[in-house]
Write a protein that holds these residues in place. Structure first.
Motif, PDB file in Angstrom:
ATOM      1  N   SER A  31      13.574   1.553   5.504  1.00 26.85           N
ATOM      2  CA  SER A  31      12.744   1.043   4.507  1.00 26.85           C
ATOM      3  C   SER A  31      12.001  -0.092   4.544  1.00 26.85           C
ATOM      4  CB  SER A  31      13.674   0.988   3.234  1.00 26.85           C
ATOM      5  OG  SER A  31      14.418   1.989   2.808  1.00 26.85           O
ATOM      6  N   ARG A  32      10.832  -0.036   4.443  1.00 28.33           N
ATOM      7  CA  ARG A  32       9.944  -1.131   4.512  1.00 28.33           C
ATOM      8  C   ARG A  32       9.977  -1.995   3.297  1.00 28.33           C
ATOM      9  NH1 ARG A  32       4.941  -0.093   2.582  1.00 28.33           N
ATOM     10  NH2 ARG A  32       4.808   2.029   1.428  1.00 28.33           N
ATOM     11  N   TYR A  33       9.216  -3.228   3.295  1.00 26.72           N
ATOM     12  CA  TYR A  33       8.826  -4.192   2.236  1.00 26.72           C
ATOM     13  C   TYR A  33       7.832  -3.539   1.467  1.00 26.72           C
ATOM     14  CZ  TYR A  33       7.362  -8.203  -0.524  1.00 26.72           C
ATOM     15  OH  TYR A  33       7.061  -9.028  -1.714  1.00 26.72           O
ATOM     16  N   ILE A  34       7.747  -3.315   0.120  1.00 26.38           N
ATOM     17  CA  ILE A  34       6.497  -2.690  -0.571  1.00 26.38           C
ATOM     18  C   ILE A  34       6.535  -4.001  -1.818  1.00 26.38           C
ATOM     19  CG2 ILE A  34       5.908  -1.033  -2.183  1.00 26.38           C
ATOM     20  CD1 ILE A  34       7.761   0.755  -0.531  1.00 26.38           C
ATOM     21  N   PRO A  35       5.243  -4.686  -2.051  1.00 24.64           N
ATOM     22  CA  PRO A  35       5.271  -5.732  -2.768  1.00 24.64           C
ATOM     23  C   PRO A  35       5.095  -4.757  -4.172  1.00 24.64           C
ATOM     24  CG  PRO A  35       3.326  -5.853  -1.096  1.00 24.64           C
ATOM     25  CD  PRO A  35       4.226  -4.696  -0.821  1.00 24.64           C
ATOM     26  N   THR A  36       6.061  -5.248  -5.401  1.00 27.91           N
ATOM     27  CA  THR A  36       6.000  -4.453  -6.579  1.00 27.91           C
ATOM     28  C   THR A  36       5.011  -4.900  -7.695  1.00 27.91           C
ATOM     29  OG1 THR A  36       7.907  -5.588  -7.116  1.00 27.91           O
ATOM     30  CG2 THR A  36       8.174  -3.419  -6.145  1.00 27.91           C
ATOM     31  N   GLN A  54      11.213   4.988  -3.498  1.00 24.78           N
ATOM     32  CA  GLN A  54      11.078   3.768  -2.698  1.00 24.78           C
ATOM     33  C   GLN A  54      10.829   2.534  -3.766  1.00 24.78           C
ATOM     34  OE1 GLN A  54      12.459   5.264  -0.094  1.00 24.78           O
ATOM     35  NE2 GLN A  54      10.983   4.191   1.355  1.00 24.78           N
ATOM     36  N   ALA A  55      10.012   2.789  -4.497  1.00 27.18           N
ATOM     37  CA  ALA A  55       9.629   1.636  -5.447  1.00 27.18           C
ATOM     38  C   ALA A  55       8.844   2.033  -6.558  1.00 27.18           C
ATOM     39  CB  ALA A  55       8.844   0.524  -4.829  1.00 27.18           C
ATOM     40  N   ASP A  56       9.027   1.176  -7.746  1.00 26.59           N
ATOM     41  CA  ASP A  56       8.205   1.011  -8.983  1.00 26.59           C
ATOM     42  C   ASP A  56       7.235   0.084  -8.976  1.00 26.59           C
ATOM     43  OD1 ASP A  56       9.170   3.769 -10.118  1.00 26.59           O
ATOM     44  OD2 ASP A  56      10.629   2.637 -11.055  1.00 26.59           O
ATOM     45  N   LEU A  57       6.038   0.333  -9.164  1.00 25.09           N
ATOM     46  CA  LEU A  57       5.077  -0.771  -9.133  1.00 25.09           C
ATOM     47  C   LEU A  57       4.712  -0.933 -10.838  1.00 25.09           C
ATOM     48  CD1 LEU A  57       2.752   0.124  -6.044  1.00 25.09           C
ATOM     49  CD2 LEU A  57       5.076  -1.064  -6.299  1.00 25.09           C
ATOM     50  N   LEU A  65      -7.829  -2.886 -14.362  1.00 28.09           N
ATOM     51  CA  LEU A  65      -7.724  -2.175 -13.128  1.00 28.09           C
ATOM     52  C   LEU A  65      -7.065  -3.031 -12.033  1.00 28.09           C
ATOM     53  CD1 LEU A  65     -11.502  -1.271 -11.971  1.00 28.09           C
ATOM     54  CD2 LEU A  65     -10.080   0.029 -13.673  1.00 28.09           C
ATOM     55  N   ARG A  66      -5.917  -2.423 -11.280  1.00 28.52           N
ATOM     56  CA  ARG A  66      -5.050  -3.398 -10.600  1.00 28.52           C
ATOM     57  C   ARG A  66      -5.069  -2.668  -9.243  1.00 28.52           C
ATOM     58  NH1 ARG A  66      -1.140  -6.301 -13.902  1.00 28.52           N
ATOM     59  NH2 ARG A  66      -1.707  -6.067 -16.218  1.00 28.52           N
ATOM     60  N   LEU A  67      -4.908  -3.675  -8.260  1.00 26.44           N
ATOM     61  CA  LEU A  67      -4.821  -3.603  -6.775  1.00 26.44           C
ATOM     62  C   LEU A  67      -3.481  -3.792  -6.290  1.00 26.44           C
ATOM     63  CD1 LEU A  67      -8.349  -5.525  -6.593  1.00 26.44           C
ATOM     64  CD2 LEU A  67      -8.130  -3.006  -5.830  1.00 26.44           C
ATOM     65  N   TRP A  68      -2.952  -2.719  -5.580  1.00 26.45           N
ATOM     66  CA  TRP A  68      -1.761  -2.844  -4.821  1.00 26.45           C
ATOM     67  C   TRP A  68      -1.621  -2.563  -3.638  1.00 26.45           C
ATOM     68  CZ3 TRP A  68       1.741  -2.976  -9.418  1.00 26.45           C
ATOM     69  CH2 TRP A  68       1.048  -2.736 -10.260  1.00 26.45           C
ATOM     70  N   ASN A  69      -1.367  -3.809  -3.013  1.00 25.05           N
ATOM     71  CA  ASN A  69      -1.325  -3.473  -1.164  1.00 25.05           C
ATOM     72  C   ASN A  69      -0.179  -2.783  -0.816  1.00 25.05           C
ATOM     73  OD1 ASN A  69      -2.417  -3.981   1.165  1.00 25.05           O
ATOM     74  ND2 ASN A  69      -1.384  -6.095   1.287  1.00 25.05           N
ATOM     75  N   CYS A  70       0.036  -1.672  -1.492  1.00 19.60           N
ATOM     76  CA  CYS A  70       1.314  -1.267  -1.166  1.00 19.60           C
ATOM     77  C   CYS A  70       1.551  -0.113   0.158  1.00 19.60           C
ATOM     78  CB  CYS A  70       1.812  -0.137  -2.332  1.00 19.60           C
ATOM     79  SG  CYS A  70       0.260   1.134  -2.600  1.00 19.60           S
ATOM     80  N   PHE A  71       0.319  -0.066   0.929  1.00 20.13           N
ATOM     81  CA  PHE A  71       0.563   0.706   2.266  1.00 20.13           C
ATOM     82  C   PHE A  71      -0.061  -0.024   3.269  1.00 20.13           C
ATOM     83  CE2 PHE A  71       0.193   4.708  -1.207  1.00 20.13           C
ATOM     84  CZ  PHE A  71       1.530   4.737  -0.961  1.00 20.13           C
TER      85      PHE A  71
END
Length: 458
Positions: free
Chosen positions: A123-128, A395-398, A426-432
């Protein structure tokens, strides 16, 4: 003299047959336990305690010594009963049972050498939490509309009220592209694959083409009797879905732009996506149907009848996504009464998997860097969820949106997702974001297509 405090020895006890040894006659004989633990170290500490407490009186010292001698004599007599070894206070009669195979030790992070952001499963680190937030006043809270898209040139188009705005994600500049007359509004937005041509489906049933580099409207294409809520590009062909239940293919090169109209839905067409290899067009409707149309033999448009008609959803289907590494795999998500994410094999028309997401599914996107899928949801948590594909392990909930997340779009480099919520943000997620080690090996990384959210937006 001072009381001798008992020594508490914590032992992990088996549930099977734990008993006191035979030479212990009392379950609470803590003085005996203290004696057995400390007998090898002599009476040095006791003597020091006695000296400290009796230094002011010889008489009290004699009395304390006599009392101590009597006590130790009694303990020694009891301790010599049994095997004479002064054995353990507690012992196992049988070996402790092994943990079941499914047992997961919750304390392993305490002594794990690895950092807790990475597990053995890879599993990788995902900012939530979101990286940036933009205000989006008057964003229309309508499940059936598609009011945002992200271009290959890094420009986000979004409809707010009666206006359409362009936000340059690299420079942060914002400009108004157009404003509709009072009572009219944009129902859908979609960028052409390459370039700055934006298609806008409006509330009157027309599709407008805009050259955003010149802020100029190129043409208006009719074909529907009700609002256009979904759009999808295939090279020079733009397909539009409407509340009138039809899908129209427009050839933007031709004066007579209307190639054909498809009548596969009985209610509003709210989802429309061409497959990544452009062999299939998927449509979702308020009639709970998912239709798959095969490309026409001429290479322009589609067949007039659907190749597959999927009716397993129990609510409107707006969320559609094609798998980039398996072009024949389609994902679809249902509304409030359904809540399921389903995966279809369009080669043979079979349902491969169905997962209950526990809430309304508003949008779906496949990652281009990982074997993962992200979904946007409504009540009750208004979250984005990242799933491992094809296992669909969460994997994660944002979280951050306070109302349902109606729309998502992905950056040109595939690292960032922008979400639009009914909370007018509008929200920006650096998840990938790609693996840094893999990114170093990549030679062709265009500066214009790197993640650009370094400047302050709000």
């Amino acid at each position: 003299m001072r009381n001798i405090f008992p020594v508490l020895i914590f032992l992990v006890l088996s549930t099977n047959n734990v008993s006191f040894c035979s030479h212990i006659n009392s379950y609470t004989n803590f003085e005996l336990a203290h004696f057995l633990v400390n007998k090898d170290s002599g009476d040095k500490s006791d003597e020091e305690n006695d000296k400290a407490t009796t230094s002011n009186s010889n008489e009290s010292n004699i009395q304390a010594s006599a009392h101590k001698g009597e006590r130790q004599k009694l303990i020694s007599e009891v301790a010599e009963v049994g095997d004479g070894k002064g054995g353990r206070i507690l012992c196992y009669q049988n070996k402790a049972p092994a943990a079941p195979e499914s047992h997961n030790n919750p304390l392993k992070v305490v002594y794990s050498i690895k950092t807790p952001i990475s597990t053995k499963s890879g599993s990788r680190y995902i900012p939530t939490t979101s990286e940036r937030i933009l205000d989006a006043p008057d964003f229309i809270n309508d499940y059936y509309l598609n009011l945002m898209d992200w271009s290959a040139d890094n420009i986000v188009a979004v409809a707010l009220g009666s206006c359409v705005y362009l936000w340059n994600a690299q420079t942060g500049n914002i400009e108004q592209l157009t404003e509709f007359e009072e009572g009219d509004y944009a129902g859908s937005l979609s960028w052409i694959q390459e370039g700055q041509i934006l298609a806008i489906g409006n509330s009157t049933g027309a599709v407008e083409l805009w050259d955003c580099s010149k802020v100029k409207r190129l043409r208006v294409m009719d074909g529907h009797s009700a609002r256009v809520g979904s759009l999808a590009w295939n090279s020079f062909l733009v397909s539009s879905g409407s509340r009138d239940g039809t899908i129209v293919h427009h050839d933007v090169r031709s004066r007579e732009h209307k190639l054909s109209a498809l009548a596969g839905h009985t209610q509003e067409v709210c989802g429309l996506k061409w497959s990544t290899d452009y062999k299939y067009l998927a449509s979702g409707g308020n009639d709970n149907l998912v239709n798959v149309w095969s490309a026409a033999s001429s290479g322009v448009g589609t067949a007039s009848d659907p190749l597959h008609k999927f009716n397993d959803h129990q609510a409107a289907v707006r969320a559609l996504a094609w798998c980039p590494w398996q072009p024949s795999t389609l994902a679809s998500g249902g509304g409030t009464a359904d809540r399921c994410i389903k995966f279809w094999n369009v080669n043979n028309g079979t349902l491969m998997k169905s997962v209950d997401s526990k809430s309304q599914v508003c949008s779906l996107l496949f990652s281009r860097h990982y074997k993962e899928l992200i979904s946007a949801h409504g009540f009750a948590n208004n979250q984005l969820t990242i799933w491992k594909y094809p296992t669909m392990v969460k994997q994660a909930d944002l979280t951050g949106h306070t109302s349902r997340v109606l729309q998502m779009a992905m950056s040109p480099d595939g690292s960032t997702v922008i979400s639009a919520g009914a909370d007018e943000t509008l929200r920006l997620w650096n998840c990938f974001a790609p693996d840094p080690l893999a990114a170093k090996k990549s030679v062709s990384s265009s500066k214009a297509k790197q993640s650009v959210f370094r400047q302050s937006i709000r």
